[in-house]
Structure formats: structure tokens, C-alpha cells
Design a protein around this motif. Structure first.
Motif, short mmCIF file in Angstrom:
data_model
loop_
_atom_site.label_atom_id
_atom_site.label_comp_id
_atom_site.label_asym_id
_atom_site.label_seq_id
_atom_site.Cartn_x
_atom_site.Cartn_y
_atom_site.Cartn_z
N TRP A 109 0.84 -1.20 0.00
CA TRP A 109 0.00 0.00 0.00
C TRP A 109 0.87 1.26 0.00
O TRP A 109 0.60 2.21 -0.73
CB TRP A 109 -0.91 0.00 1.22
N VAL A 110 1.91 1.23 0.81
CA VAL A 110 2.82 2.38 0.89
C VAL A 110 3.54 2.57 -0.45
O VAL A 110 3.69 3.70 -0.94
CB VAL A 110 3.82 2.20 2.04
N GLU A 111 3.99 1.48 -1.05
CA GLU A 111 4.67 1.55 -2.35
C GLU A 111 3.78 2.16 -3.42
O GLU A 111 4.27 2.76 -4.38
CB GLU A 111 5.11 0.15 -2.78
N ALA A 112 2.46 2.04 -3.25
CA ALA A 112 1.51 2.62 -4.21
C ALA A 112 1.24 4.10 -3.93
O ALA A 112 0.37 4.70 -4.57
CB ALA A 112 0.20 1.83 -4.18
N GLY A 113 1.98 4.68 -2.97
CA GLY A 113 1.85 6.11 -2.71
C GLY A 113 1.00 6.47 -1.51
O GLY A 113 0.61 7.64 -1.36
N ASN A 114 0.73 5.49 -0.64
CA ASN A 114 -0.14 5.73 0.51
C ASN A 114 0.65 5.61 1.81
O ASN A 114 0.53 4.63 2.55
CB ASN A 114 -1.31 4.73 0.48
N THR A 115 1.44 6.63 2.09
CA THR A 115 2.37 6.56 3.22
C THR A 115 1.67 6.55 4.58
O THR A 115 2.28 6.16 5.58
CB THR A 115 3.35 7.75 3.18
N GLU A 116 0.42 6.98 4.63
CA GLU A 116 -0.32 6.98 5.89
C GLU A 116 -0.78 5.57 6.29
O GLU A 116 -1.39 5.40 7.36
CB GLU A 116 -1.54 7.90 5.80
N TRP A 117 -0.50 4.57 5.45
CA TRP A 117 -1.02 3.22 5.69
C TRP A 117 0.09 2.21 5.90
O TRP A 117 -0.06 1.03 5.56
CB TRP A 117 -1.95 2.81 4.55
N SER A 488 -12.11 -1.40 -5.60
CA SER A 488 -12.96 -0.92 -6.70
C SER A 488 -13.06 0.60 -6.75
O SER A 488 -13.67 1.15 -7.67
CB SER A 488 -14.35 -1.54 -6.58
N ALA A 489 -12.50 1.27 -5.75
CA ALA A 489 -12.38 2.73 -5.75
C ALA A 489 -11.10 3.04 -4.98
O ALA A 489 -11.10 3.70 -3.96
CB ALA A 489 -13.59 3.39 -5.10
N LYS A 490 -10.01 2.55 -5.51
CA LYS A 490 -8.78 2.46 -4.72
C LYS A 490 -8.16 3.81 -4.40
O LYS A 490 -8.34 4.81 -5.10
CB LYS A 490 -7.76 1.60 -5.46
N MET A 491 -7.40 3.82 -3.30
CA MET A 491 -6.69 5.03 -2.90
C MET A 491 -5.33 5.13 -3.60
O MET A 491 -4.73 4.11 -3.93
CB MET A 491 -6.50 5.06 -1.38
N GLY A 492 -4.90 6.34 -3.80
CA GLY A 492 -3.61 6.59 -4.42
C GLY A 492 -3.45 8.06 -4.71
O GLY A 492 -4.41 8.83 -4.62
N VAL A 501 -9.63 7.78 -4.72
CA VAL A 501 -9.55 8.61 -3.52
C VAL A 501 -8.09 8.82 -3.16
O VAL A 501 -7.22 8.03 -3.56
CB VAL A 501 -10.31 7.99 -2.32
N ASP A 502 -7.81 9.86 -2.40
CA ASP A 502 -6.46 10.03 -1.89
C ASP A 502 -6.28 9.15 -0.65
O ASP A 502 -7.21 8.42 -0.25
CB ASP A 502 -6.15 11.51 -1.62
N GLN A 503 -5.13 9.19 -0.04
CA GLN A 503 -4.87 8.26 1.06
C GLN A 503 -5.65 8.59 2.33
O GLN A 503 -5.63 7.82 3.29
CB GLN A 503 -3.38 8.21 1.37
N TYR A 504 -6.38 9.70 2.32
CA TYR A 504 -7.23 10.04 3.46
C TYR A 504 -8.68 9.62 3.22
O TYR A 504 -9.52 9.77 4.10
CB TYR A 504 -7.16 11.54 3.74
N GLY A 505 -8.96 9.11 2.00
CA GLY A 505 -10.31 8.66 1.67
C GLY A 505 -11.14 9.68 0.92
O GLY A 505 -12.31 9.42 0.62
N LYS A 506 -10.56 10.85 0.59
CA LYS A 506 -11.31 11.89 -0.11
C LYS A 506 -11.28 11.66 -1.62
O LYS A 506 -10.23 11.39 -2.20
CB LYS A 506 -10.71 13.27 0.22
N VAL A 507 -12.43 11.77 -2.26
CA VAL A 507 -12.53 11.52 -3.69
C VAL A 507 -11.78 12.61 -4.45
O VAL A 507 -11.98 13.81 -4.23
CB VAL A 507 -14.01 11.47 -4.13
N HIS A 508 -10.89 12.18 -5.34
CA HIS A 508 -10.11 13.12 -6.14
C HIS A 508 -11.01 14.04 -6.96
O HIS A 508 -11.92 13.58 -7.66
CB HIS A 508 -9.18 12.37 -7.10
N PHE A 521 -9.07 -0.08 -0.69
CA PHE A 521 -7.82 -0.83 -0.56
C PHE A 521 -7.09 -0.85 -1.91
O PHE A 521 -7.71 -1.18 -2.93
CB PHE A 521 -8.07 -2.28 -0.17
N PRO A 522 -5.80 -0.53 -1.95
CA PRO A 522 -5.08 -0.68 -3.22
C PRO A 522 -5.03 -2.13 -3.70
O PRO A 522 -4.96 -2.40 -4.89
CB PRO A 522 -3.67 -0.17 -2.88
N GLN A 523 -5.07 -3.05 -2.75
CA GLN A 523 -5.01 -4.49 -3.03
C GLN A 523 -5.65 -5.21 -1.85
O GLN A 523 -5.46 -4.80 -0.70
CB GLN A 523 -3.55 -4.93 -3.20
N VAL A 524 -6.42 -6.24 -2.12
CA VAL A 524 -7.01 -7.00 -1.02
C VAL A 524 -5.90 -7.58 -0.15
O VAL A 524 -4.88 -8.05 -0.65
CB VAL A 524 -7.92 -8.13 -1.56
#
Length: 557
Positions: A109-117, A488-492, A501-508, A521-524
Motif C-alpha cells: 500500500w505504501v509503495e503505491a503512494g499511501n504513506t499513511e497506511w 474498486s475505488a482504490k486510494m492513491g 480517492v487520496d490516502q485520506y479517503g477523499k474523492v479526487h 484498498f489498493p489491493q485485497v
């Protein structure tokens, strides 16, 4: 006077119920929790069949608390996909498997750009949600959270002991605590169940706080679409008591699940421009990743006839033991899972026993609902399961699939389900690893430790097991899904063309609209997502709290 809420949460499931409870801790924040299914403010009124942790009757087609989606696992194999439509959502229907995602999962998840996770950042939220009845307060656990977690350590079933011994014979490591971040191995399954009772998020999070005047729960309320002023979300159009109305809110949070959340985004004009126009929906914001690239856990059930029937004392929990292990040459730790079940198919799904056709009889007690729900799904597979429902079985799951699924809007009518394509087993990498899991399961069943319990395999023979092509065909025809749809609406980050959505869950690209459930989830995760879904509700509740502060550095993109 128009009623308005500070936050409207759509969906009372694993993430939504959690999030609404945490947000309403602030008495100045008015929170509305919308649930399409029934609400049960008195826990004693909750349907008894859904409280039975050893059964999954809510997953049966036609059950009134099951959305009854139909998804195509492969182009040739339609499948009934259960999702909860009741207080607690799918946490009211699931198998009570409650294992956290692993450090390797969150590293991805972090490698996909989601450092808060990162694992270090999510661990406090895993601890916050749980009351671990085995380990209590430790470095890895808490004994004070709302969800009780229990694993059988003292008196495992005799067949569980045999499974453990077989795993040891085959060289796997013992993993006593699946939620401690250790090396994948065999061990007890943590369950969100106590004394045979399934504890869903409605019971754990919502009902204990009904006295909060700033929390309103609205059951039997179907969300139809999000309402906007420009690109600012301002409310939700709903249907309740046969009429439509608009409820207004400062912040709207979609926690409707991996199918419903992207569906609502698309119905509201957010998604692929071409697909929205084709379905007759006015485009508000082109966001092509909505509904695209979701992941899940494909699995197969390897049935066998036992030498001796398990007594009722050895069937209180349908899950008790599991082996997580890494396939040969895999870069993904714990990408395979083997889990014995302690009830036959009919009993697990219906909580009953008796003749091999009893399950069929019980299902058609709701003939109209059942036949409607089964429209378009594989009748052949249903008959196979009915004929063999007296067998015990072991689930073999591929926990990291290379394949990706798609959800496509087909109508502007909110009551028409979208098209769901899992695209399972379309590549040799997934096929080869699932074959490995199948063959290892047979080794376990034929081990010395299992001799007192294993009589013979059903539905498959040695010739099929030993031939790759034949086994591929068998797996495709007997394929199932763990119903763990995610992503299906992944963060990144915003420069990821597939991120929703961004890594805080807000829709881009949209103000005031969040998503908080497994769809981001970027990946299950490589373990079942139930615990992680609740953790996401906890984590995003804090993000929303932080965003409402004037001094917050978090801004809408």
C-alpha cells in the motif's frame, strides 16, 4: 425547516458502523447513518440465524438480508455473491474470520503512494478496535476495544489437532497468534465470535451508543445518488417508506461496500466518462478508476467424506484452524491459504442438519426470493453442492491474485445492479499457485495425522489432480470466491490515473465526499479483510476529525 447533518455515512457495515460511532463521539457533530436494510436498536431483536457464528445462512440466495449480487467469476461461471443488507452489513453475514492484513500487505500500500497506511501507522487502529480475549493488553493487542476476538487455544477439536500435526509433518511453522505479524504458518483462526455468537459492528459499535442525541440511524433507507452543488457534495437522495427525498450534509461518506460504493459514485456522475454516457448518466467528473481493477480471493472447496462424523461439540465454530504459506517462487508472503471447515455445506449455509437434500428444502422455503436471486447463476454448481452437502470440505484460497476485476454501470436506475466481472484464473501464474494449494491440501488429507478422519475425496480423482490441464479445467468449473472484493475505488495519489480517492479517503477532484470501506484498498490483504475494514473505519474517522479542524494541514484536492 430543512434538516442538515454534519456527516452522512452511507452503509452501516464493517467500516460505516465503526466510522459513524467514532465521529459521533464529538457531541457537536451531528451524524446520520443510512442503512438500506433493517435496523435493530435492540440487539435481542436481531435475527437469530445471523447471530449463529457456525452458520452463514445470510449468504444463501434469497435471504432478505442479502443484496444477492451476481458476479461472473469467469465468463462461463456466474456466481451468487452475498453482501449484507442489515445493521452491521456484511459483518452480520460473514464467517467470523478476523485476521489482520500483514506487514507485507501494507508495504505494498505504501509503495503505491499511501504513506499513511504503513503497518506501524495502522497497528494502533487494529488494537483500538479489539478486545482480545486470549492475549489482552500486549504490544500487539488491546483488551479494551468494542470487538471481542477469540481463538481456541486450550481445547481445539480433535480434527484441528490432526490438521496441526499434518502441517507440522509437512514442515510448516506454528503461528499461534495470526494477528502478531509473524511468519506465515499454521495456527488458530481469530474469530469475532463469543460462545458461538457472531458479533457484528451493529452490536459492537452502534447499539451501545444509541443514547447519543447527535447520532441518527435510519434503517430501510436506500441511497440513490449523491447530490452536488458544482463539485461540492451537499447531500444524498434516498428512498424510504416508498418516497424519495434529499437529506443534506456537510460531508458525505460512502461506506456501502466494494460493489455499492463505486455503483453510487457512477450513478452520481463520477466515473469513466464513456461508460457513464453509455448508461445515460450525466457526467459530473471523469474518474476512470471507479469500479476498475478490483481484487478478491479466488478459492475452491475440496470435499471429502470423513471416516467419522463430528459431534455437535466439534461444530460450534465452523472455522478453527488455518494454514497460511508462500507458494514456490512467490514474491508475496502468505499468498496461499488452506482452511478446514467443520460443517458440511448444507449445515454451514443453513445451520441445519439431516438428509443431503435438507439444505435445498430449506432454501426453497422462500421460493420466489430464491429463484429471483438465482437468476443467471450456475444451477449446475448449486446442484453439485446440494448433492455433496453431507461432505466436509477444505477451502483452498489464492490470497494474492494477479487477476483484476471490473464493475461496469449498465443502467442509470439505482435498482439495477452493475455488471461484475471477476476475471479469475486468466493467467498461468494464478492457476499454477492454486494447483499447488490443491495438491498440498490432498497431502494434508492423506497424511498419517489425518488417517482417522479422511475416507476419500469427492468430485475429484487422482488422474485429474496429477494432470495440470485437467486440474485447471476442474478448478475453473468448481471455482468460488471468498467474497472479499477490494480496490474498486482504490486510494492513491492524484497522478495515479486509476486512483479514485487520496490516502485520506477523499474523492479526487470532489469536495466533501469520502469513501471508507474495502473499495479503497489498493489491493485485497493476504488475509481476509473483515478486520482491516473495521480498522479503515477507525482510521478514516480520525482523518475526518482532523480535516474539520481549522488548523488541519489536510486539504481537499
Amino acid at each position: 425547516m430543512m434538516e442538515k447533518f454534519n456527516v452522512i455515512v452511507i452503509g452501516s457495515g464493517s467500516a460505516g458502523g465503526t466510522l459513524a460511532a467514532r465521529l459521533s463521539e464529538d457531541a457537536d457533530r451531528r451524524v446520520l447513518l443510512i442503512e438500506a436494510g433493517p435496523d435493530y436498536p435492540d440487539s435481542e431483536d436481531f435475527p437469530q440465524d445471523l447471530l449463529n457464528a457456525s452458520a452463514m445462512s445470510g449468504a444463501v440466495p434469497g435471504h432478505p438480508n442479502n443484496w444477492g449480487y451476481v458476479g461472473n467469476l469467469t465468463p462461463e461461471l456466474p456466481y451468487s455473491v452475498a453482501r449484507g443488507k442489515i445493521l452491521g452489513g456484511s459483518s452480520s453475514l460473514n464467517g467470523c474470520y478476523f485476521i489482520r492484513g500483514t506487514k507485507a500487505d501494507f508495504d505494498r500500500w505504501v509503495e503505491a503512494g499511501n504513506t499513511e497506511w504503513s503497518y506501524d501507522k495502522v497497528l494502533p487502529y487494529y488494537k483500538k478496535l479489539e478486545n482480545d480475549l486470549n492475549f489482552g493488553e500486549t504490544e500487539h493487542h488491546s483488551g479494551e476495544g468494542p470487538v471481542p476476538i477469540y481463538r481456541e487455544l486450550e481445547k481445539p477439536y480433535s480434527v484441528t489437532k490432526a490438521f496441526y500435526q499434518a502441517c507440522e509433518e509437512l514442515g510448516f511453522v506454528w503461528e499461534e497468534d495470526k494477528n502478531a505479524g509473524g511468519e506465515p504458518g499454521y495456527g488458530p483462526v481469530p474469530l469475532n465470535a463469543v460462545d458461538g455468537m457472531r458479533i457484528n459492528t451493529g452490536l459492537a459499535y452502534i447499539n451501545p451508543i444509541r443514547n447519543r442525541s447527535n447520532l441518527v440511524v435510519s434503517g430501510e433507507t436506500l441511497a440513490l445518488r449523491i447530490i452536488f452543488n458544482g463539485k461540492q457534495a451537499i447531500g444524498v437522495e434516498v428512498e424510504r417508506k416508498g418516497s424519495k427525498e434529499i437529506i443534506y450534509g456537510d460531508e458525505i461518506v460512502l461506506s456501502a461496500g466494494a460493489f455499492n460504493s463505486p455503483h453510487l459514485l457512477m450513478l452520481s456522475g463520477i466515473g469513466s466518462k464513456e461508460e457513464l454516457e453509455a448508461a445515460g448518466v450525466e457526467v459530473l467528473h471523469h474518474l476512470p478508476g471507479v469500479g476498475k481493477g478490483f481484487t478478491d480471493h479466488p478459492d475452491v472447496q475440496l470435499g471429502y467424506k470423513p471416516k467419522q462424523a463430528l459431534g455437535p461439540d466439534e461444530q460450534r465454530d465452523n472455522l478453527q484452524a488455518v494454514l497460511n504459506f508462500t507458494s514456490l517462487g512467490s514474491e508475496h508472503p502468505g499468498d496461499l491459504e488452506i482452511m478446514p471447515m467443520y460443517k458440511a455445506f448444507g449445515e454451514a449455509m443453513l445451520g441445519g442438519s439431516g438428509s443431503k437434500f435438507k439444505g435445498v428444502t430449506d432454501i426453497i422455503r422462500r421460493p420466489n426470493q430464491t429463484l429471483k436471486s438465482m437468476k443467471g447463476i450456475s444451477k449446475r454448481r448449486f446442484i453439485q453442492q446440494a448433492l455433496h452437502q453431507g461432505d466436509l470440505f477444505i477451502v483452498v484460497g489464492l490470497q494474492y491474485s494477479k487477476g483484476r476485476g471490473d464493475i461496469t454501470l449498465t443502467s442509470s436506475d439505482p435498482k439495477v445492479q452493475p455488471k461484475i466481472d471477476y476475471n479469475y484464473l486468466e493467467n498461468e501464474y494464478d492457476l499454477s499457485r492454486l494447483r499447488e494449494g490443491m495438491r498440498l491440501t490432498v497431502e494434508i488429507l492423506k497424511s498419517e495425522a489425518f488417517k482417522p478422519y479422511f475416507k476419500k475425496l469427492t468430485e475429484i480423482d487422482d488422474a485429474t489432480l496429477n494432470d495440470d490441464d485437467k486440474l485447471n479445467a476442474w478448478m475453473r468449473s468448481h471455482l468460488a470466491t471468498a467474497i472479499h472484493a477490494s480496490g474498486s475505488a482504490k486510494m492513491g495519489p492524484s497522478d495515479d490515473p486509476n486512483a479514485v480517492v487520496d490516502q485520506y479517503g477523499k474523492v479526487h477532484g470532489i469536495n466533501g465526499l469520502w469513501v471508507a470501506d474495502t473499495s479503497i484498498f489498493p489491493q485485497v490483504p493476504s488475509r481476509g479483510p473483515a478486520a482491516t475494514a473495521i480498522m479503515v473505519g477507525e482510521r478514516i474517522a480520525d482523518f475526518i476529525k482532523e480535516s474539520s479542524k481549522e488548523e488541519s494541514e489536510i486539504t481537499i484536492d
